[in-house]
Scaffold this active site. Structure first.
Site, PDB file in Angstrom:
ATOM      1  N   ARG A 167     -14.706 -35.649  41.047  1.00 10.31           N
ATOM      2  CA  ARG A 167     -14.867 -36.355  42.312  1.00 10.31           C
ATOM      3  C   ARG A 167     -14.885 -37.866  42.160  1.00 10.31           C
ATOM      4  O   ARG A 167     -14.201 -38.571  42.898  1.00 10.31           O
ATOM      5  CB  ARG A 167     -16.172 -35.939  43.004  1.00 10.31           C
ATOM      6  CG  ARG A 167     -16.059 -34.745  43.889  1.00 10.31           C
ATOM      7  CD  ARG A 167     -17.368 -34.017  43.909  1.00 10.31           C
ATOM      8  NE  ARG A 167     -17.641 -33.524  42.563  1.00 10.31           N
ATOM      9  CZ  ARG A 167     -17.199 -32.365  42.111  1.00 10.31           C
ATOM     10  NH1 ARG A 167     -16.530 -31.573  42.887  1.00 10.31           N
ATOM     11  NH2 ARG A 167     -17.435 -31.985  40.870  1.00 10.31           N
ATOM     12  N   THR A 168     -15.672 -38.369  41.243  1.00  4.13           N
ATOM     13  CA  THR A 168     -15.837 -39.819  41.192  1.00  4.13           C
ATOM     14  C   THR A 168     -14.500 -40.488  40.877  1.00  4.13           C
ATOM     15  O   THR A 168     -14.066 -41.415  41.569  1.00  4.13           O
ATOM     16  CB  THR A 168     -16.908 -40.200  40.142  1.00  4.13           C
ATOM     17  OG1 THR A 168     -18.096 -39.503  40.468  1.00  4.13           O
ATOM     18  CG2 THR A 168     -17.180 -41.691  40.150  1.00  4.13           C
ATOM     19  N   LYS A 202     -10.517 -44.811  17.447  1.00  7.60           N
ATOM     20  CA  LYS A 202     -10.203 -45.600  16.230  1.00  7.60           C
ATOM     21  C   LYS A 202     -11.286 -46.634  15.967  1.00  7.60           C
ATOM     22  O   LYS A 202     -11.127 -47.523  15.150  1.00  7.60           O
ATOM     23  CB  LYS A 202      -8.872 -46.327  16.417  1.00  7.60           C
ATOM     24  CG  LYS A 202      -7.693 -45.436  16.716  1.00  7.60           C
ATOM     25  CD  LYS A 202      -6.439 -46.312  16.808  1.00  7.60           C
ATOM     26  CE  LYS A 202      -5.342 -45.645  17.612  1.00  7.60           C
ATOM     27  NZ  LYS A 202      -4.307 -46.622  17.998  1.00  7.60           N
ATOM     28  N   ARG A 223     -16.951 -44.993  33.456  1.00  5.56           N
ATOM     29  CA  ARG A 223     -17.959 -43.953  33.209  1.00  5.56           C
ATOM     30  C   ARG A 223     -18.136 -43.831  31.704  1.00  5.56           C
ATOM     31  O   ARG A 223     -17.149 -43.768  30.957  1.00  5.56           O
ATOM     32  CB  ARG A 223     -17.541 -42.617  33.802  1.00  5.56           C
ATOM     33  CG  ARG A 223     -18.477 -41.493  33.388  1.00  5.56           C
ATOM     34  CD  ARG A 223     -18.283 -40.248  34.177  1.00  5.56           C
ATOM     35  NE  ARG A 223     -18.803 -40.387  35.522  1.00  5.56           N
ATOM     36  CZ  ARG A 223     -18.893 -39.381  36.402  1.00  5.56           C
ATOM     37  NH1 ARG A 223     -18.497 -38.177  36.061  1.00  5.56           N
ATOM     38  NH2 ARG A 223     -19.392 -39.573  37.600  1.00  5.56           N
ATOM     39  N   HIS A 258     -26.035 -44.181  38.800  1.00  3.08           N
ATOM     40  CA  HIS A 258     -24.729 -43.829  39.360  1.00  3.08           C
ATOM     41  C   HIS A 258     -24.693 -44.426  40.780  1.00  3.08           C
ATOM     42  O   HIS A 258     -24.788 -43.710  41.773  1.00  3.08           O
ATOM     43  CB  HIS A 258     -24.598 -42.302  39.385  1.00  3.08           C
ATOM     44  CG  HIS A 258     -23.224 -41.779  39.632  1.00  3.08           C
ATOM     45  ND1 HIS A 258     -22.180 -42.561  40.120  1.00  3.08           N
ATOM     46  CD2 HIS A 258     -22.706 -40.529  39.482  1.00  3.08           C
ATOM     47  CE1 HIS A 258     -21.096 -41.803  40.244  1.00  3.08           C
ATOM     48  NE2 HIS A 258     -21.390 -40.579  39.855  1.00  3.08           N
TER      49      HIS A 258
END
Ligand code: NCD
Length: 449
Positions: free
Chosen positions: A55-56, A84, A106, A134
């Site tokens: 969703r986000t 890396k 995120r 959030h």
């Protein structure tokens, strides 16, 4: 490091008037989502997702495209140059350099968005940092409450499930407290709000915790030691407190969360239990008019048999993520105005001047990316000295404080400690650490006869 760019790292970055202005923009957008492609043509957002999302990420990308902009998407950043050994600080400098005009991030480490904002030349939006915050889910949740209930102040919101690790909950309680909503916590046993969140609610938002009698929630609250959090002191409700706590009569919104098992220790995994909201639980007297919310994904905590109940709004809630994110993007890209001069929560940070990193949280970005992070803290209290990590917000554990200029250490609750300038404070666990760092004890008053 960059400055002068507006980021959205925490829900504290917006004033209540600004949040209200975002709602108004979102409402206008929602009347016809396809009518706004003239707002951000030629602008690009980059989604940098180091943790899974449906969703986000998709609602942000949909929002950007509906505003006429373009999207770069890196949905599996763990398979990018990060594997890396590239640091987050370097990645955002590159992506924000010429690839994109805004970054949606995120990350699994708490405080990652705060660090990214220090290095990125373009706005950074926190789309979830570990179990910390959030803020855009909170804006979506508040927008839903505003649409469904017409106001947020004074309403009764029950929060249920894993309140400890749910980042959506943490941003949400700070905002609800600021708006003046009454919060009733019905956590899974062992998954209560973290101490640092409770401390902040009390200290900065004047929230009064009281034991709650939630028998009217029926089965849902059977095993819970529920708690009422009422903002504004003295609160009217406290007039009715009779020593047994407050009785919950009517709920406006019931917000469910899933167990955040991906963040649990082996011991917590063993202890996980499920609260289940189904037809029978929803029949409880106090839930007669409550809307049922969930940030999704759900697991077993909401059964499918209530999906068609008009009180279940979790799919509408997710759909409203698009107009609210259009508003957020429009503002941070400089295409929308929030009008009202903002009175955001002012907080200053201070760099740690001596010794190692005083933050003990192993999932804090200041530990997981120590190469690029200068440990910093926010001072919440002076008597006794109490400080929180600037990145993950967790309290810094220490018994003593040193002064970097005098080289003397003191008990954290002494009057001498209170007088140390914040930028000269050094946090020390105990005497052994103080002496190892070259501090000397404050001379004790001698007894004279
Ligand atoms: C939440 C998240 O990722 O924190 N989901 C979301 O953003 N809609 C909630 C969760 O994962 O439980």
């Amino acid at each position: 490091m960059t400055s002068g760019v507006r980021h959205l790292v925490s829900i504290d970055d917006l004033s209540l008037a600004e949040i209200q202005a975002l709602f108004e923009h979102a409402k206008r957008f929602s009347e016809d989502l396809r009518a706004w492609a003239h707002l951000c043509p030629g602008l690009i957002s980059a989604s940098l997702f180091y943790e899974p999302s449906t969703r986000t990420r998709l609602s942000f990308e949909s929002a950007m495209q509906r505003l006429g902009g373009g999207v770069l998407t890196a949905a599996e950043m763990n398979s990018s140059s990060a594997s890396k050994g590239e640091s987050l600080a370097d990645t955002v400098r590159v992506v924000g350099g010429s690839y994109a005009d805004l970054i949606v991030l995120r990350h699994a480490s708490e405080g990652a968005a705060r660090l990214a904002a220090q290095y990125s030349p373009v706005p950074v939006i926190n789309a979830g940092d570990g179990s910390h915050e959030h803020p855009t889910q909170t804006l979506c949740d508040l927008y839903n409450l505003w649409i469904e209930r017409g106001r947020i102040d004074g309403i009764h919101v029950v929060l249920s499930g894993d309140l400890r690790y749910s980042r959506t909950i943490h941003s949400f309680v700070y905002a609800l407290a600021r708006f003046g909503a009454n919060i009733v916590c019905v956590p899974l046993p062992g998954f209560e709000l973290p101490a640092y969140v409770m401390q902040r609610l009390r200290e900065e938002f004047g929230v009064e915790p009281t034991r709650a009698d939630v028998s009217r929630l029926g089965e849902l609250a059977r095993e819970c030691d529920a708690m009422y959090l009422t903002p504004q002191k003295p609160h009217q409700l406290s007039l009715f407190t009779d020593g047994k706590g407050l009785t919950l009569e009517r709920v406006d919104a019931l917000y469910m969360t899933r167990p955040q098992t991906e963040r649990y220790t082996a011991d917590e995994l063993q202890r996980t239990r499920v609260v289940r909201l189904g037809k029978q639980e929803l029949a409880a007297e106090s839930l007669r008019e409550a809307v049922v919310m969930h940030p999704l994904p759900r697991r077993d905590e909401i059964s499918g048999d209530i999906d068609s109940d008009p009180r279940s709004i979790y799919f509408k809630q997710a759909a409203r993520g698009v107009p609210i994110r259009m508003a957020i993007l429009g503002v941070l890209l400089g295409r929308l105005d929030l009008g009202a001069p903002s009175s955001r929560i002012a907080s200053s940070s201070y760099g740690v001047s001596r010794g190692g990193n005083p933050c003990a949280n192993p999932s804090c970005i200041s530990r997981t990316e120590s190469r690029h992070v200068t440990p910093a803290y926010r001072l919440a209290n002076r008597a006794p000295v109490r400080a929180y990590c600037w990145f993950c917000s967790q309290e810094i554990a220490h018994r003593l404080v040193g002064c970097s200029t005098t080289g003397i250490f003191h008990e954290r609750d002494s009057s001498a400690a209170r007088k140390i300038r914040p930028d000269h404070l050094v946090f020390l666990r105990d005497e052994a650490e103080a002496l190892a760092q070259g501090f000397i004890p404050a001379s004790r008053p001698t007894l004279t006869s």
